[in-house]
Motif scaffolding. Structure first.
Motif, PDB file in Angstrom:
ATOM      1  N   SER A 140       9.009  -8.926   5.832  1.00 58.55           N
ATOM      2  CA  SER A 140       8.884  -7.706   6.894  1.00 58.55           C
ATOM      3  C   SER A 140       7.611  -7.416   7.163  1.00 58.55           C
ATOM      4  O   SER A 140       7.175  -6.378   7.862  1.00 58.55           O
ATOM      5  CB  SER A 140       9.708  -6.475   6.322  1.00 58.55           C
ATOM      6  OG  SER A 140       8.948  -6.133   5.026  1.00 58.55           O
ATOM      7  N   SER A 141       6.467  -8.043   6.779  1.00 50.48           N
ATOM      8  CA  SER A 141       4.925  -7.773   7.025  1.00 50.48           C
ATOM      9  C   SER A 141       4.233  -8.954   8.069  1.00 50.48           C
ATOM     10  O   SER A 141       4.881  -9.910   8.374  1.00 50.48           O
ATOM     11  CB  SER A 141       4.257  -8.101   5.900  1.00 50.48           C
ATOM     12  OG  SER A 141       4.617  -7.147   4.919  1.00 50.48           O
ATOM     13  N   THR A 142       3.721  -8.110   8.811  1.00 46.50           N
ATOM     14  CA  THR A 142       2.918  -8.920  10.075  1.00 46.50           C
ATOM     15  C   THR A 142       1.400  -9.052   9.700  1.00 46.50           C
ATOM     16  O   THR A 142       0.714  -7.723   9.602  1.00 46.50           O
ATOM     17  CB  THR A 142       2.978  -8.574  11.273  1.00 46.50           C
ATOM     18  OG1 THR A 142       4.301  -8.334  11.513  1.00 46.50           O
ATOM     19  CG2 THR A 142       2.204  -9.300  12.425  1.00 46.50           C
ATOM     20  N   THR A 163       0.732  -5.057   8.582  1.00 46.46           N
ATOM     21  CA  THR A 163       1.628  -4.197   9.101  1.00 46.46           C
ATOM     22  C   THR A 163       2.865  -4.364   8.552  1.00 46.46           C
ATOM     23  O   THR A 163       3.475  -5.450   8.809  1.00 46.46           O
ATOM     24  CB  THR A 163       1.855  -4.046  10.631  1.00 46.46           C
ATOM     25  OG1 THR A 163       0.143  -3.951  11.264  1.00 46.46           O
ATOM     26  CG2 THR A 163       2.452  -2.853  11.087  1.00 46.46           C
ATOM     27  N   ARG A 164       3.448  -3.239   7.951  1.00 44.76           N
ATOM     28  CA  ARG A 164       4.728  -3.139   7.313  1.00 44.76           C
ATOM     29  C   ARG A 164       5.450  -1.810   7.545  1.00 44.76           C
ATOM     30  O   ARG A 164       4.771  -0.888   7.348  1.00 44.76           O
ATOM     31  CB  ARG A 164       4.681  -3.343   5.887  1.00 44.76           C
ATOM     32  CG  ARG A 164       5.954  -3.714   5.150  1.00 44.76           C
ATOM     33  CD  ARG A 164       5.745  -4.123   3.831  1.00 44.76           C
ATOM     34  NE  ARG A 164       7.044  -4.297   3.159  1.00 44.76           N
ATOM     35  CZ  ARG A 164       7.173  -4.314   1.748  1.00 44.76           C
ATOM     36  NH1 ARG A 164       6.225  -4.235   0.872  1.00 44.76           N
ATOM     37  NH2 ARG A 164       8.383  -4.639   1.190  1.00 44.76           N
ATOM     38  N   GLU A 165       6.685  -1.698   8.026  1.00 42.52           N
ATOM     39  CA  GLU A 165       7.285  -0.522   8.297  1.00 42.52           C
ATOM     40  C   GLU A 165       6.372   0.353   9.307  1.00 42.52           C
ATOM     41  O   GLU A 165       6.215   1.664   8.969  1.00 42.52           O
ATOM     42  CB  GLU A 165       7.670   0.001   7.119  1.00 42.52           C
ATOM     43  CG  GLU A 165       8.658  -0.700   6.451  1.00 42.52           C
ATOM     44  CD  GLU A 165       9.046  -0.171   4.957  1.00 42.52           C
ATOM     45  OE1 GLU A 165       8.251   1.016   4.606  1.00 42.52           O
ATOM     46  OE2 GLU A 165       9.808  -0.555   4.228  1.00 42.52           O
ATOM     47  N   GLU A 166       5.681  -0.646  10.207  1.00 43.49           N
ATOM     48  CA  GLU A 166       4.934   0.298  11.258  1.00 43.49           C
ATOM     49  C   GLU A 166       3.613   0.893  10.520  1.00 43.49           C
ATOM     50  O   GLU A 166       3.069   1.680  11.218  1.00 43.49           O
ATOM     51  CB  GLU A 166       5.894   1.350  12.245  1.00 43.49           C
ATOM     52  CG  GLU A 166       6.981   0.611  12.813  1.00 43.49           C
ATOM     53  CD  GLU A 166       7.800   1.629  13.438  1.00 43.49           C
ATOM     54  OE1 GLU A 166       7.541   2.804  13.679  1.00 43.49           O
ATOM     55  OE2 GLU A 166       8.584   1.199  14.357  1.00 43.49           O
ATOM     56  N   ILE A 167       3.244   0.660   9.431  1.00 40.86           N
ATOM     57  CA  ILE A 167       2.329   1.106   8.758  1.00 40.86           C
ATOM     58  C   ILE A 167       1.153  -0.182   8.748  1.00 40.86           C
ATOM     59  O   ILE A 167       1.491  -1.007   8.023  1.00 40.86           O
ATOM     60  CB  ILE A 167       2.475   1.772   7.386  1.00 40.86           C
ATOM     61  CG1 ILE A 167       3.326   2.840   7.781  1.00 40.86           C
ATOM     62  CG2 ILE A 167       1.105   2.213   6.797  1.00 40.86           C
ATOM     63  CD1 ILE A 167       3.636   3.667   6.453  1.00 40.86           C
ATOM     64  N   LYS A 186       1.253  -5.159  -1.448  1.00 41.21           N
ATOM     65  CA  LYS A 186       1.410  -5.082  -0.080  1.00 41.21           C
ATOM     66  C   LYS A 186       2.597  -5.592   0.634  1.00 41.21           C
ATOM     67  O   LYS A 186       2.909  -5.094   1.695  1.00 41.21           O
ATOM     68  CB  LYS A 186       0.068  -5.507   0.630  1.00 41.21           C
ATOM     69  CG  LYS A 186      -1.110  -4.608  -0.141  1.00 41.21           C
ATOM     70  CD  LYS A 186      -2.589  -5.138   0.712  1.00 41.21           C
ATOM     71  CE  LYS A 186      -3.670  -4.519   0.135  1.00 41.21           C
ATOM     72  NZ  LYS A 186      -5.036  -4.785   0.730  1.00 41.21           N
ATOM     73  N   ASP A 236       8.832  -6.604  -1.630  1.00 40.96           N
ATOM     74  CA  ASP A 236       9.671  -5.729  -1.836  1.00 40.96           C
ATOM     75  C   ASP A 236       9.625  -5.199  -3.423  1.00 40.96           C
ATOM     76  O   ASP A 236       9.603  -4.172  -3.828  1.00 40.96           O
ATOM     77  CB  ASP A 236      11.034  -6.078  -1.490  1.00 40.96           C
ATOM     78  CG  ASP A 236      11.118  -6.233  -0.015  1.00 40.96           C
ATOM     79  OD1 ASP A 236      10.536  -5.510   0.506  1.00 40.96           O
ATOM     80  OD2 ASP A 236      11.963  -7.003   0.400  1.00 40.96           O
TER      81      ASP A 236
END
Length: 225
Positions: A133-135, A144-148, A202, A205
């Motif tokens: 789920s990270s970019t 960036t993960r969960e828009e953070i 980072k 999960d």
């Protein structure tokens, strides 16, 4: 390939420029740190060869300023200061490799070729990489993960780039030290383990049960995006 040499000793500067030009590189040179940082930030280069001990603006300060201004091309530091603490300071200031004087020109050229190959490999993986789920944005050096979004250190980004460039392959701790840190005398391969552990906090999960940054016992690490 365009290279920049920043070296205050004229005989050494001349020898470096002539050697690199003889190998087919396009080379510019500066005689001090102030002129060097101006050139480095206004002209496009593929690699910077940087002396550490210069009056006015030394190599450590110049490299930190270069990275602060967003210049990401490889830096090879050249210096007579060969203690481990000096090497660590050079690499922590943003250098990619560190060569202690006196050195052979053959080794210098080999280091230059290795850094340029690494740059081409990293360019080939693209700007962004999705891991779970990270970019990862390699240009901005962020995760960036969960828009953070949070920053990645140069070494963290280098580790991920090396793994991404070798999909499905196991990368050994020694290969990480060679490619990401840029020299073979780093104090301990535990350093790689510590960086991987930090990246897992980072990306994963559950860092205790990683699904993406996989340990291959006795061999190294593998990336499963």
């Amino acid at each position: 390939m365009r290279l920049l040499v920043i070296e205050d000793e004229a005989p050494m500067r001349t020898a470096l420029v002539e050697t690199l030009k003889a190998e087919g590189y396009r080379v510019m040179a500066a005689a001090d740190g102030v002129a060097g940082i101006e050139l480095a930030c206004t002209e496009p280069f593929d690699l910077l060869l940087l002396d550490v001990m210069m009056p006015g603006l030394d190599g450590f300060a110049l490299c930190r300023e270069l990275r602060k201004r967003g210049r990401t091309y490889p830096v090879l530091m050249l210096t007579a200061k060969g203690r481990i603490d000096d090497r660590v300071e050079g690499l922590d200031s943003g250098a990619d490799d560190y060569l202690v004087k006196p050195f052979s020109l053959r080794e210098l050229l080999a280091r230059v070729r290795a850094l340029l190959r690494r740059k081409e490999r990293e360019a080939g993986i693209g700007r962004e990489l999705a891991i779970g789920s990270s970019t990862i944005d390699f240009e901005k050096r962020t995760l960036t993960r969960e828009e953070i979004a949070q920053p990645l250190s140069e070494k963290e980004a280098g580790i991920l780039a090396l793994l991404a460039g070798r999909p499905g392959e196991v990368v050994s701790r020694e290969q990480f030290l060679d490619v990401v840190w840029g020299y073979h005398a780093y104090p301990s391969t535990r350093t790689v383990d510590n960086f991987i552990a930090a990246l897992r906090t980072k990306i994963e999960d559950d860092p205790a049960k990683p699904r993406h940054l996989i340990t291959v016992r006795g061999a190294g690490y593998r990336l499963d995006p």
